[in-house]
Scaffold this motif. Sequence first.
Motif, mmCIF file in Angstrom:
data_model
loop_
_atom_site.group_PDB
_atom_site.id
_atom_site.type_symbol
_atom_site.label_atom_id
_atom_site.label_comp_id
_atom_site.label_asym_id
_atom_site.label_seq_id
_atom_site.Cartn_x
_atom_site.Cartn_y
_atom_site.Cartn_z
ATOM 1 N N GLU A 1 -9.257 -19.261 -8.868
ATOM 2 C CA GLU A 1 -9.876 -17.995 -8.681
ATOM 3 C C GLU A 1 -8.931 -16.876 -8.310
ATOM 4 O OE1 GLU A 1 -12.529 -21.434 -6.753
ATOM 5 O OE2 GLU A 1 -10.355 -20.721 -6.665
ATOM 6 N N SER A 2 -7.681 -16.995 -8.131
ATOM 7 C CA SER A 2 -6.852 -15.997 -7.838
ATOM 8 C C SER A 2 -6.530 -15.120 -9.219
ATOM 9 C CB SER A 2 -5.382 -16.450 -7.517
ATOM 10 O OG SER A 2 -4.700 -17.683 -8.493
ATOM 11 N N ALA A 3 -6.702 -15.824 -10.365
ATOM 12 C CA ALA A 3 -6.866 -15.253 -11.668
ATOM 13 C C ALA A 3 -7.653 -14.143 -11.820
ATOM 14 C CB ALA A 3 -6.979 -16.220 -12.925
ATOM 15 N N ASP A 4 -8.919 -14.187 -10.894
ATOM 16 C CA ASP A 4 -9.767 -13.081 -11.083
ATOM 17 C C ASP A 4 -9.492 -11.841 -10.139
ATOM 18 O OD1 ASP A 4 -11.610 -14.480 -12.670
ATOM 19 O OD2 ASP A 4 -12.042 -15.817 -11.098
ATOM 20 N N ALA A 5 -8.434 -12.023 -9.437
ATOM 21 C CA ALA A 5 -8.123 -10.940 -8.491
ATOM 22 C C ALA A 5 -6.477 -10.567 -8.420
ATOM 23 C CB ALA A 5 -8.709 -11.578 -7.076
ATOM 24 N N VAL A 6 -5.809 -10.492 -9.701
ATOM 25 C CA VAL A 6 -4.489 -9.908 -9.776
ATOM 26 C C VAL A 6 -4.368 -8.693 -9.585
ATOM 27 C CG1 VAL A 6 -2.255 -9.881 -11.371
ATOM 28 C CG2 VAL A 6 -4.063 -12.026 -11.319
ATOM 29 N N ASN A 7 -3.424 -8.177 -8.705
ATOM 30 C CA ASN A 7 -3.238 -6.819 -8.356
ATOM 31 C C ASN A 7 -2.166 -6.099 -9.395
ATOM 32 O OD1 ASN A 7 -5.270 -6.601 -6.662
ATOM 33 N ND2 ASN A 7 -4.068 -6.016 -4.921
ATOM 34 N N ASP A 8 -2.417 -5.015 -9.793
ATOM 35 C CA ASP A 8 -1.267 -4.127 -10.481
ATOM 36 C C ASP A 8 -0.487 -3.270 -9.517
ATOM 37 O OD1 ASP A 8 -1.894 -5.191 -12.854
ATOM 38 O OD2 ASP A 8 -2.895 -3.515 -13.544
ATOM 39 N N TYR A 9 0.665 -3.108 -9.401
ATOM 40 C CA TYR A 9 1.513 -2.443 -8.538
ATOM 41 C C TYR A 9 2.146 -1.165 -9.159
ATOM 42 C CZ TYR A 9 1.756 -5.973 -5.053
ATOM 43 O OH TYR A 9 1.595 -6.882 -3.864
ATOM 44 N N PRO A 10 1.528 0.164 -8.889
ATOM 45 C CA PRO A 10 2.193 1.364 -9.382
ATOM 46 C C PRO A 10 3.125 1.624 -8.726
ATOM 47 C CG PRO A 10 -0.169 1.752 -8.618
ATOM 48 C CD PRO A 10 0.179 0.292 -8.276
ATOM 49 N N ALA B 1 15.801 8.321 -10.121
ATOM 50 C CA ALA B 1 16.916 7.286 -10.315
ATOM 51 C C ALA B 1 16.637 5.720 -9.543
ATOM 52 C CB ALA B 1 18.060 7.733 -9.581
ATOM 53 N N PHE B 2 15.925 5.833 -8.419
ATOM 54 C CA PHE B 2 15.451 4.620 -7.736
ATOM 55 C C PHE B 2 14.189 4.130 -8.442
ATOM 56 C CE2 PHE B 2 12.821 2.348 -4.925
ATOM 57 C CZ PHE B 2 13.651 1.306 -4.439
ATOM 58 N N ILE B 3 13.470 4.911 -8.970
ATOM 59 C CA ILE B 3 12.305 4.448 -9.709
ATOM 60 C C ILE B 3 12.695 3.585 -11.269
ATOM 61 C CG2 ILE B 3 10.228 5.002 -11.355
ATOM 62 C CD1 ILE B 3 9.593 7.313 -9.006
ATOM 63 N N ALA B 4 13.803 4.311 -11.531
ATOM 64 C CA ALA B 4 14.445 3.959 -12.751
ATOM 65 C C ALA B 4 14.890 2.438 -12.805
ATOM 66 C CB ALA B 4 15.395 4.874 -13.320
ATOM 67 N N LEU B 5 15.660 2.223 -11.291
ATOM 68 C CA LEU B 5 16.038 0.985 -11.174
ATOM 69 C C LEU B 5 15.101 -0.026 -10.835
ATOM 70 C CD1 LEU B 5 18.465 -0.905 -10.072
ATOM 71 C CD2 LEU B 5 18.247 -0.043 -7.681
ATOM 72 N N VAL B 6 13.988 0.369 -10.303
ATOM 73 C CA VAL B 6 13.039 -0.493 -10.019
ATOM 74 C C VAL B 6 12.552 -1.199 -11.247
ATOM 75 C CG1 VAL B 6 10.635 -0.948 -9.282
ATOM 76 C CG2 VAL B 6 12.273 0.292 -7.749
ATOM 77 N N ARG B 7 12.224 -0.345 -12.273
ATOM 78 C CA ARG B 7 11.574 -0.491 -13.744
ATOM 79 C C ARG B 7 12.692 -1.155 -14.681
ATOM 80 N NH1 ARG B 7 8.144 4.216 -15.916
ATOM 81 N NH2 ARG B 7 7.229 2.242 -17.094
ATOM 82 N N SER B 8 13.779 -1.312 -14.311
ATOM 83 C CA SER B 8 15.126 -1.755 -15.065
ATOM 84 C C SER B 8 14.775 -3.329 -15.338
ATOM 85 C CB SER B 8 16.346 -1.149 -14.597
ATOM 86 O OG SER B 8 16.710 -1.828 -13.632
ATOM 87 N N ALA B 9 15.807 -3.590 -16.224
ATOM 88 C CA ALA B 9 15.880 -5.274 -16.224
ATOM 89 C C ALA B 9 16.187 -5.844 -15.000
ATOM 90 C CB ALA B 9 16.880 -5.352 -17.378
ATOM 91 N N GLU B 10 17.182 -5.111 -14.196
ATOM 92 C CA GLU B 10 17.788 -5.618 -12.920
ATOM 93 C C GLU B 10 16.743 -5.505 -11.968
ATOM 94 O OE1 GLU B 10 20.379 -7.105 -9.735
ATOM 95 O OE2 GLU B 10 20.232 -7.171 -12.118
ATOM 96 N N PRO C 1 1.616 7.597 -12.206
ATOM 97 C CA PRO C 1 2.114 6.513 -11.819
ATOM 98 C C PRO C 1 2.547 5.543 -12.903
ATOM 99 C CG PRO C 1 0.262 7.104 -10.588
ATOM 100 C CD PRO C 1 0.080 8.106 -11.917
ATOM 101 N N ALA C 2 3.186 4.596 -12.923
ATOM 102 C CA ALA C 2 3.637 3.529 -13.936
ATOM 103 C C ALA C 2 3.320 2.224 -13.118
ATOM 104 C CB ALA C 2 5.013 3.633 -14.403
ATOM 105 N N THR C 3 2.656 1.576 -13.665
ATOM 106 C CA THR C 3 2.600 -0.250 -13.155
ATOM 107 C C THR C 3 4.041 -0.957 -13.454
ATOM 108 O OG1 THR C 3 0.343 -0.351 -13.566
ATOM 109 C CG2 THR C 3 1.479 -2.308 -13.237
ATOM 110 N N PHE C 4 4.711 -1.320 -12.495
ATOM 111 C CA PHE C 4 5.996 -2.109 -12.776
ATOM 112 C C PHE C 4 5.804 -3.627 -12.514
ATOM 113 C CE2 PHE C 4 5.610 -0.696 -8.203
ATOM 114 C CZ PHE C 4 6.387 -1.821 -7.334
#
Length: 271
Positions: free
Chosen positions: A225-234, A249-258, A123-126
């Motif tokens: 305190e929210s700074a202690d609980a930031v979630n990464d989204y993979p 292709a959809f994953i590429a769009l999600v991770r693109s500049a757009e 997985p990749a964090t986006f």
Amino acid sequence: MTRTVRRTRRPLQVAAGGAAALLALGACSSSGSDSSAQAGSSGSGKPSGEVTVFAAASLKESFTTLGERFEKEHPGTKVTFSFGGSDSLAASITGGAPADVFASASPGTMKIVTAAGDTSGPPATFVRNELEIATLPGNPAGISSLRDLTEPGLKVVLCDKQVPCGAAARKALDASGLELTPVSYEQDVKAALTKVELKEADAAVVYKTDVRAAGDKVEGVRFPESADAVNDYPIALLKDARNAEAARAFIALVRSAEGRRVLGAAGFLEP
């Protein structure tokens, strides 16, 4: 319209005849398609057919927008979404629910799927997301801190502890040394926010992206305190994807500049 996937602990027994019904239950798409399009891409190198995306409820607005853009950029494609609590979606995937892409609100829920061997590649964090307190419009209870949520008589809602937003809220409370007994635990972040929108609760601990998406239906209160609980989204391609070409292709769009622009506009943070 998208329907939220409810949390379940029982594995899904998906038969060939029931796969279409499961997709219809939690699915949403911005365009129609012929049933034959579900077979996948044409093999021409251009995405085609239907791609099924299971995604955390907090991604609903952003992913719906990206799905519409994907279909416009790739005529002949259809993006079908199931949004819900990440733990529920993970259980559905490991139980055999047909899907091409999984976007989770935490590495922990993604690990459920990877540990079961149901992803194709790492997985990749986006994006990342942080918490905010959602109050009634005008903040009539005068909530200004996480500690204020412990005041007697205040009706506070949290996400279920198994859901990423609930686990993050618990982490923030623990970091503050605070004890909080909510009036209810909800199945996903949208359900928690709805309790405030319907005036069934005075406040809920949700993601700031959901507060922003709700507009003037709620008011957001930030807390340090929210700074202690930031979630990464993979996000990950699933091993049994029926349309791997369109899924990539959809994953590429999600991770693109757009994709970053759309997600950033919704309040998500860079990974």
